[in-house]
Design a protein around this motif. Structure first.
Motif, PDB file in Angstrom:
ATOM      1  N   UNK A  58      25.571  34.341  38.442  1.00 16.94           N
ATOM      2  CA  UNK A  58      26.855  34.462  39.134  1.00 16.94           C
ATOM      3  C   UNK A  58      28.013  33.991  38.261  1.00 16.94           C
ATOM      4  N   UNK A  59      27.746  33.127  37.279  1.00 16.22           N
ATOM      5  CA  UNK A  59      28.819  32.652  36.398  1.00 16.22           C
ATOM      6  C   UNK A  59      29.361  33.764  35.510  1.00 16.22           C
ATOM      7  N   UNK A  60      28.631  34.880  35.376  1.00 17.75           N
ATOM      8  CA  UNK A  60      29.075  36.018  34.572  1.00 17.75           C
ATOM      9  C   UNK A  60      29.939  36.995  35.361  1.00 17.75           C
ATOM     10  N   UNK A  61      30.123  36.739  36.653  1.00 20.44           N
ATOM     11  CA  UNK A  61      30.844  37.661  37.524  1.00 20.44           C
ATOM     12  C   UNK A  61      32.187  37.103  37.945  1.00 20.44           C
ATOM     13  N   UNK A  62      33.107  38.009  38.265  1.00 20.52           N
ATOM     14  CA  UNK A  62      34.373  37.620  38.889  1.00 20.52           C
ATOM     15  C   UNK A  62      34.601  38.533  40.086  1.00 20.52           C
ATOM     16  N   UNK A  63      35.138  37.971  41.136  1.00 15.72           N
ATOM     17  CA  UNK A  63      35.374  38.703  42.375  1.00 15.72           C
ATOM     18  C   UNK A  63      36.659  39.517  42.239  1.00 15.72           C
ATOM     19  N   UNK A  64      36.592  40.779  42.622  1.00 17.61           N
ATOM     20  CA  UNK A  64      37.785  41.630  42.697  1.00 17.61           C
ATOM     21  C   UNK A  64      38.281  41.527  44.134  1.00 17.61           C
ATOM     22  N   UNK A  65      39.257  40.649  44.344  1.00 16.21           N
ATOM     23  CA  UNK A  65      39.716  40.353  45.702  1.00 16.21           C
ATOM     24  C   UNK A  65      40.314  41.564  46.398  1.00 16.21           C
ATOM     25  N   UNK A  66      41.046  42.395  45.673  1.00 19.94           N
ATOM     26  CA  UNK A  66      41.660  43.579  46.265  1.00 19.94           C
ATOM     27  C   UNK A  66      40.629  44.571  46.765  1.00 19.94           C
ATOM     28  N   UNK A  67      39.644  44.874  45.931  1.00 18.41           N
ATOM     29  CA  UNK A  67      38.589  45.812  46.325  1.00 18.41           C
ATOM     30  C   UNK A  67      37.729  45.233  47.447  1.00 18.41           C
ATOM     31  N   UNK A  68      37.478  43.922  47.398  1.00 16.57           N
ATOM     32  CA  UNK A  68      36.705  43.278  48.467  1.00 16.57           C
ATOM     33  C   UNK A  68      37.449  43.382  49.789  1.00 16.57           C
ATOM     34  N   UNK A  69      38.775  43.142  49.774  1.00 18.94           N
ATOM     35  CA  UNK A  69      39.578  43.250  50.987  1.00 18.94           C
ATOM     36  C   UNK A  69      39.519  44.672  51.536  1.00 18.94           C
ATOM     37  N   UNK A  70      39.674  45.671  50.650  1.00 19.28           N
ATOM     38  CA  UNK A  70      39.639  47.061  51.103  1.00 19.28           C
ATOM     39  C   UNK A  70      38.289  47.426  51.688  1.00 19.28           C
ATOM     40  N   UNK A  71      37.200  46.958  51.078  1.00 24.06           N
ATOM     41  CA  UNK A  71      35.865  47.235  51.603  1.00 24.06           C
ATOM     42  C   UNK A  71      35.681  46.587  52.967  1.00 24.06           C
ATOM     43  N   UNK A  72      36.083  45.326  53.107  1.00 23.14           N
ATOM     44  CA  UNK A  72      35.951  44.643  54.397  1.00 23.14           C
ATOM     45  C   UNK A  72      36.809  45.303  55.468  1.00 23.14           C
TER      46      UNK A  72
END
Length: 83
Positions: A58-72
Motif C-alpha cells: 500500500x505504500x506504493x499507492x496514492x489515492x486519486x480523491x477525485x476519481x474515488x469521489x466520482x465512483x462513490x
C-alpha cells in the motif's frame, strides 16, 4: 497521507518506466500489517473480459480523491446528475 481502503481508486505514485503513469486501479481488498500493509487491486479500465488482480504494498499507492469521489457518487446516485 490518506488511508487506503476498499473501493478507492488509486494509482502507483512512482510507476515503472514501462507502465502508464495515468493507469487507475480499484482497491478490492486491503490487508493491514503495519509497514507491510498490502492492497489487492484491479485495473479500472481494462480491455480484458476478466481483468487480473495484483497484490501490492500500500505504500506504493496514492489515492486519486477525485476519481474515488466520482465512483462513490455514481454508485450511490447512478449516472444521472454527475456534475
Amino acid at each position: 497521507m490518506i488511508q487506503i481502503r476498499k473501493g478507492q481508486v488509486v494509482r502507483f505514485h512512482t510507476p515503472n518506466h514501462d507502465e502508464d503513469p495515468e493507469q487507475l486501479y480499484v482497491v478490492l481488498e486491503f490487508f493491514e500489517d503495519g509497514e507491510r500493509s498490502r492492497a489487492l487491486i484491479t485495473p479500472a479500465n481494462s480491455d480484458l473480459f476478466i481483468p487480473g488482480t495484483l497484490k501490492v504494498y500500500s505504500k506504493d499507492l496514492e489515492v486519486d480523491e477525485g476519481q474515488t469521489f466520482e465512483l462513490e457518487y455514481y454508485l450511490e446516485h447512478g449516472k444521472h446528475d454527475l456534475f
